[in-house]
Write a protein that holds these residues in place. Structure first.
Motif, PDB file in Angstrom:
ATOM      1  N   ALA A  53      27.826  52.371  37.054  1.00  0.00           N
ATOM      2  CA  ALA A  53      29.286  52.451  37.152  1.00  0.00           C
ATOM      3  C   ALA A  53      29.923  51.427  36.227  1.00  0.00           C
ATOM      4  O   ALA A  53      30.910  51.728  35.538  1.00  0.00           O
ATOM      5  N   HIS A  54      29.369  50.229  36.178  1.00  0.00           N
ATOM      6  CA  HIS A  54      29.905  49.192  35.286  1.00  0.00           C
ATOM      7  C   HIS A  54      29.773  49.623  33.830  1.00  0.00           C
ATOM      8  O   HIS A  54      30.724  49.470  33.039  1.00  0.00           O
ATOM      9  N   GLU A  55      28.637  50.180  33.470  1.00  0.00           N
ATOM     10  CA  GLU A  55      28.421  50.616  32.088  1.00  0.00           C
ATOM     11  C   GLU A  55      29.345  51.774  31.705  1.00  0.00           C
ATOM     12  O   GLU A  55      29.685  51.924  30.531  1.00  0.00           O
ATOM     13  N   ARG A  56      29.767  52.556  32.680  1.00  0.00           N
ATOM     14  CA  ARG A  56      30.722  53.645  32.415  1.00  0.00           C
ATOM     15  C   ARG A  56      32.156  53.137  32.392  1.00  0.00           C
ATOM     16  O   ARG A  56      33.091  53.891  32.145  1.00  0.00           O
ATOM     17  N   GLY A  57      32.345  51.845  32.695  1.00  0.00           N
ATOM     18  CA  GLY A  57      33.678  51.268  32.689  1.00  0.00           C
ATOM     19  C   GLY A  57      34.445  51.506  33.971  1.00  0.00           C
ATOM     20  O   GLY A  57      35.657  51.302  34.025  1.00  0.00           O
ATOM     21  N   GLU A  58      33.753  51.917  35.012  1.00  0.00           N
ATOM     22  CA  GLU A  58      34.395  52.170  36.294  1.00  0.00           C
ATOM     23  C   GLU A  58      34.457  50.882  37.104  1.00  0.00           C
ATOM     24  O   GLU A  58      33.667  49.979  36.930  1.00  0.00           O
ATOM     25  N   GLY A  59      35.386  50.825  37.982  1.00  0.00           N
ATOM     26  CA  GLY A  59      35.497  49.660  38.861  1.00  0.00           C
ATOM     27  C   GLY A  59      36.282  48.539  38.208  1.00  0.00           C
ATOM     28  O   GLY A  59      36.585  48.556  37.010  1.00  0.00           O
ATOM     29  N   LYS A  60      36.640  47.571  39.002  1.00  0.00           N
ATOM     30  CA  LYS A  60      37.429  46.450  38.520  1.00  0.00           C
ATOM     31  C   LYS A  60      36.586  45.187  38.627  1.00  0.00           C
ATOM     32  O   LYS A  60      35.939  44.948  39.639  1.00  0.00           O
ATOM     33  N   LEU A  61      36.602  44.402  37.574  1.00  0.00           N
ATOM     34  CA  LEU A  61      35.865  43.144  37.556  1.00  0.00           C
ATOM     35  C   LEU A  61      36.825  41.999  37.844  1.00  0.00           C
ATOM     36  O   LEU A  61      37.994  42.035  37.459  1.00  0.00           O
ATOM     37  N   TYR A  62      36.322  40.994  38.522  1.00  0.00           N
ATOM     38  CA  TYR A  62      37.121  39.829  38.868  1.00  0.00           C
ATOM     39  C   TYR A  62      36.444  38.582  38.323  1.00  0.00           C
ATOM     40  O   TYR A  62      35.228  38.444  38.388  1.00  0.00           O
ATOM     41  N   ASP A  63      37.254  37.672  37.815  1.00  0.00           N
ATOM     42  CA  ASP A  63      36.744  36.393  37.351  1.00  0.00           C
ATOM     43  C   ASP A  63      36.271  35.585  38.559  1.00  0.00           C
ATOM     44  O   ASP A  63      36.952  35.531  39.590  1.00  0.00           O
ATOM     45  N   ALA A  64      35.124  34.946  38.432  1.00  0.00           N
ATOM     46  CA  ALA A  64      34.552  34.186  39.547  1.00  0.00           C
ATOM     47  C   ALA A  64      35.498  33.089  40.031  1.00  0.00           C
ATOM     48  O   ALA A  64      35.624  32.855  41.238  1.00  0.00           O
ATOM     49  N   ALA A  65      36.176  32.420  39.115  1.00  0.00           N
ATOM     50  CA  ALA A  65      37.096  31.350  39.501  1.00  0.00           C
ATOM     51  C   ALA A  65      38.242  31.900  40.355  1.00  0.00           C
ATOM     52  O   ALA A  65      38.657  31.262  41.328  1.00  0.00           O
ATOM     53  N   ASP A  66      38.734  33.083  39.998  1.00  0.00           N
ATOM     54  CA  ASP A  66      39.802  33.703  40.780  1.00  0.00           C
ATOM     55  C   ASP A  66      39.308  34.080  42.187  1.00  0.00           C
ATOM     56  O   ASP A  66      40.021  33.897  43.177  1.00  0.00           O
ATOM     57  N   VAL A  67      38.099  34.607  42.250  1.00  0.00           N
ATOM     58  CA  VAL A  67      37.525  34.977  43.551  1.00  0.00           C
ATOM     59  C   VAL A  67      37.372  33.744  44.428  1.00  0.00           C
ATOM     60  O   VAL A  67      37.739  33.750  45.618  1.00  0.00           O
ATOM     61  N   MET A  68      36.851  32.668  43.875  1.00  0.00           N
ATOM     62  CA  MET A  68      36.662  31.442  44.644  1.00  0.00           C
ATOM     63  C   MET A  68      37.997  30.839  45.087  1.00  0.00           C
ATOM     64  O   MET A  68      38.111  30.347  46.219  1.00  0.00           O
ATOM     65  N   ALA A  69      39.012  30.909  44.228  1.00  0.00           N
ATOM     66  CA  ALA A  69      40.327  30.407  44.594  1.00  0.00           C
ATOM     67  C   ALA A  69      40.917  31.212  45.743  1.00  0.00           C
ATOM     68  O   ALA A  69      41.499  30.654  46.680  1.00  0.00           O
ATOM     69  N   GLU A  70      40.757  32.515  45.682  1.00  0.00           N
ATOM     70  CA  GLU A  70      41.265  33.375  46.751  1.00  0.00           C
ATOM     71  C   GLU A  70      40.509  33.113  48.053  1.00  0.00           C
ATOM     72  O   GLU A  70      41.092  33.056  49.125  1.00  0.00           O
ATOM     73  N   ALA A  71      39.190  32.946  47.947  1.00  0.00           N
ATOM     74  CA  ALA A  71      38.380  32.647  49.129  1.00  0.00           C
ATOM     75  C   ALA A  71      38.794  31.316  49.747  1.00  0.00           C
ATOM     76  O   ALA A  71      38.837  31.181  50.981  1.00  0.00           O
ATOM     77  N   ALA A  72      39.122  30.336  48.922  1.00  0.00           N
ATOM     78  CA  ALA A  72      39.546  29.020  49.431  1.00  0.00           C
ATOM     79  C   ALA A  72      40.862  29.132  50.187  1.00  0.00           C
ATOM     80  O   ALA A  72      41.088  28.399  51.147  1.00  0.00           O
TER      81      ALA A  72
END
Length: 76
Positions: A53-72
């Protein structure tokens, strides 16, 4: 031919007490192991599906720093 379990029990009884305890612990531990039947195959299939799915360009990718900030924010 003697029963294998009976043979093993007889061998276990011949062990020193500390080794019998160790054997008992190992046997009891084996009863509490989670069943992994098919889990590894399922995870491998899921990984392949996600990579494809990633190779087909499907789905949304998130920056790790953004994910960690949201989790915090959720669990400070």
């Amino acid at each position: 031919m003697a029963d294998l379990v009976s043979e093993l029990a007889a061998q276990g009884r011949s062990l020193p007490p500390e080794e019998r305890v160790r054997l008992l612990d190992l046997l009891l531990e084996s009863l509490h192991e989670p069943s992994t039947l098919g889990v590894e195959d399922a995870w491998n299939a899921e990984i392949e599906r996600r990579v494809a799915a990633h190779e087909r360009g499907e789905g949304k990718l998130y920056d790790a720093a953004d994910v960690m900030a949201e989790a915090a924010k959720i669990a400070p």
